[in-house]
Design an enzyme around this catalytic site. Structure first.
Site: not given
Length: 565
Positions: A373-375, A392
């Site tokens: 799940n990462t930004t 991430s």
């Protein structure tokens, strides 16, 4: 007669109603682009975007604003990112008139080898607990990027996140969903519940959440620099914590960590240059997909057509077979990037695509190589510098392990290693970087920046990158339309180190595609599926050099915001 009149009236009014559903843009577009002249920021959380714009207004560079926003995202979006994870960036330097690539991924512990898993008959590295933890590269990345492209002191950049950590912030809707999605699997990991479940449960939408431990950690980093994390009190705390809970990550692993400046790789797609970072990331897969797509008249097929979605899916299947076989740490392998992106190889692979039938399997490419799940956020400043940055901790809340009193979770990126086959390019070895999913992207036109963009979401990212480029170039969409348009995501095997397909895999289609398109794709042999929250999260900044105006976009699948001044 009454029903006849009603029908006639409906037929007369319907065209007018259909023509008035939007003032501008496509029917799926959530809003217009954000336009500004002096600076622009687009992140997945509005408070982080506002902090980035504030830093720009204080005279900070695009990189300063990106670091400040990333620190804030580590606080407000903790299931996806944070200083326990890794960082990658593509940076346009206005002064140098060139792109720089940065790989801030951490390595596996020196004391952990594939033999540990073979002896215990473990076919995969587990997602949770100490075994998937690799060295966090984020903080070193901040300081290296700041040293080269920053202007304001680090204390200024981390101050907003420190204040919010102590005072609290209301949790936004999508992030609240993410924080609550898998806490049952993580709540027993040491330190997790104390940090992220202060009321015995994850925070709800609109609930004020505080993380004073993370604020204190940020303060140490701001005052004492990157060595506070890798050689000081923070490193010692991590070392003691891992030893106490059966982990392998050590003080020495942290102290030896270094990031890498790398040369971005690119292909020309119908007159624009699309840029990605080389492995150990998966950006090359997006370029391979685009090379294959350029051999088809995509524009004439039309957005959302069964022909386009079929070709896109088959291109994905082909590229991901090579991704599974070749992509790994280049310090341990020679990776044939030039060959994978060559015209001859692309033509050879394109010939495998049949327009009337979906393939159950494709072979990976066969070429001579040495064994071995990462930004997401993007920022642009008034000088013309642009940053495409992705960061991430891997899966939602990663390993679940929160070192004592530090306020952040350690990444589980080591889960990506192959622990079944010692000869595999991505086989676990001491001090090796795992295959990585997070990839920033950039597009230039006539040698100048055109679009800085990214699309977070694990294996969907190269698929998403290719779709964004096609939306912009072939279908003529603007930045906001390109991100809001419904997407496909093909899924095969869940394991990154094996074949991407099992009996053709599943083609997941987001709401918005016409039912007739789904029927036609089924006729070609595609297995159609649907999913929630699996199509990625997109941010972008574009440049109009004639007007000297930035355009910003942040899509509706996340809580994000684009803003400028």
């Amino acid at each position: 007669m009454k029903h006849l009149y009603a029908t006639l009236l409906l037929l007369l009014v319907l065209p007018i109603v259909q023509g008035q559903d939007r003032l501008t843009g496509e029917t799926f577009t959530t809003r217009s682009e954000i336009l500004a002249r002096n600076g622009m920021a687009a992140t997945s959380q509005p408070l982080a975007t506002q902090i980035a714009v504030d830093i720009l207004k204080k005279g900070g560079s695009a990189m300063d604003a990106a670091i400040a926003a990333n620190a804030m995202l580590g606080l407000v979006e903790p299931a996806s990112c944070g200083i326990g994870g890794d960082i990658f960036a593509i940076v346009w330097s206005a002064e140098d008139q060139k792109l720089y690539g940065f790989n801030g991924s951490g390595r596996s512990p020196q004391s952990l080898s594939i033999d540990y898993f073979i002896e215990k008959e473990m076919n995969y590295v587990p997602f949770y607990g100490p075994l998937p933890v690799s060295v966090p590269g984020c903080v070193d990345g901040w300081f290296q990027l700041h040293q080269k492209f920053g202007k304001l002191p680090m204390e200024t950049l981390l101050a907003p996140a420190i204040d919010y950590g102590r005072e609290g912030f209301p949790v936004s809707e999508v992030i609240a969903y993410e924080m609550g999605s898998n806490y049952e699997d993580l709540k027993d990991q040491p330190g997790f519940a104390e940090t992220y479940m202060p009321k015995g449960r994850p925070p709800q939408k609109g609930e004020v959440f505080r993380n004073p431990d993370l604020a204190a950690t940020y303060e140490k980093i701001a005052k004492k620099g990157r060595d506070a994390f890798y050689k000081g009190a923070i490193a010692k705390t991590i070392d003691n914590y891992m030893k106490k809970h059966g982990g392998f990550l050590s003080y020495d692993d942290l102290a030896k960590h270094k990031s890498n400046w790398v040369e971005p790789v690119s292909i020309n797609y119908r007159g624009v240059e699309v840029w990605e970072l080389p492995p150990n990331g998966q950006g090359t897969a997006a370029l391979q997909m685009l090379n294959l797509l350029e051999g088809f008249d995509i524009a004439s097929m039309g957005f959302g057509s069964p022909e386009y979605l079929h070709v896109l899916t088959e291109a994905k299947k082909l590229a991901y077979e090579d991704r599974a076989k070749f992509y790994a740490d280049p310090e341990f392998n020679t990776i044939p990037i030039e060959a994978l992106l060559s015209e001859a190889y692309t033509s050879e692979r394109k010939a495998l695509i049949q327009m009337d039938a979906a393939a159950d399997t494709y072979p990976a490419g066969d070429m001579e190589i040495e064994t071995g799940n990462t930004t997401y956020l993007t920022v642009a400043d008034k000088e013309g510098n642009m940053v495409s940055l992705i960061q991430s901790i891997y899966s939602e809340f990663a390993s679940g392990m929160v070192p004592d009193g530090l306020g952040f979770v350690l990444q589980n990126r080591g889960q990506m290693f192959n622990v079944q086959d010692k000869s595999h390019a991505n086989a676990l070895e001491p001090g090796k970087r795992p295959f990585h999913t997070i990839i920033p992207a950039f597009i230039t036109k006539d040698g100048m920046p055109w679009v800085s963009f990214g699309l977070m979401g694990g294996a969907v990212q190269p698929q998403g990158h290719a779709q964004i480029v096609v939306n912009l170039v072939d279908f003529g969409m603007n930045l906001q339309e390109a991100g809001d348009a419904p997407r496909m995501r093909h899924r095969g095997s869940s394991q990154p180190t094996g074949s991407t397909m099992t009996n053709g895999g599943t083609l997941n289609l987001e709401t918005g595609f016409h039912p007739e398109t789904l029927r036609e794709l089924r006729k070609k042999g595609h297995r159609i599926g649907f999913g929630v929250g699996m199509y990625g999260g997109y941010q972008a900044i574009g440049v109009d050099w004639t007007q000297k105006v930035y355009a910003g976009a942040s899509e509706s699948r996340k809580d994000g915001q684009a803003s400028g001044y």
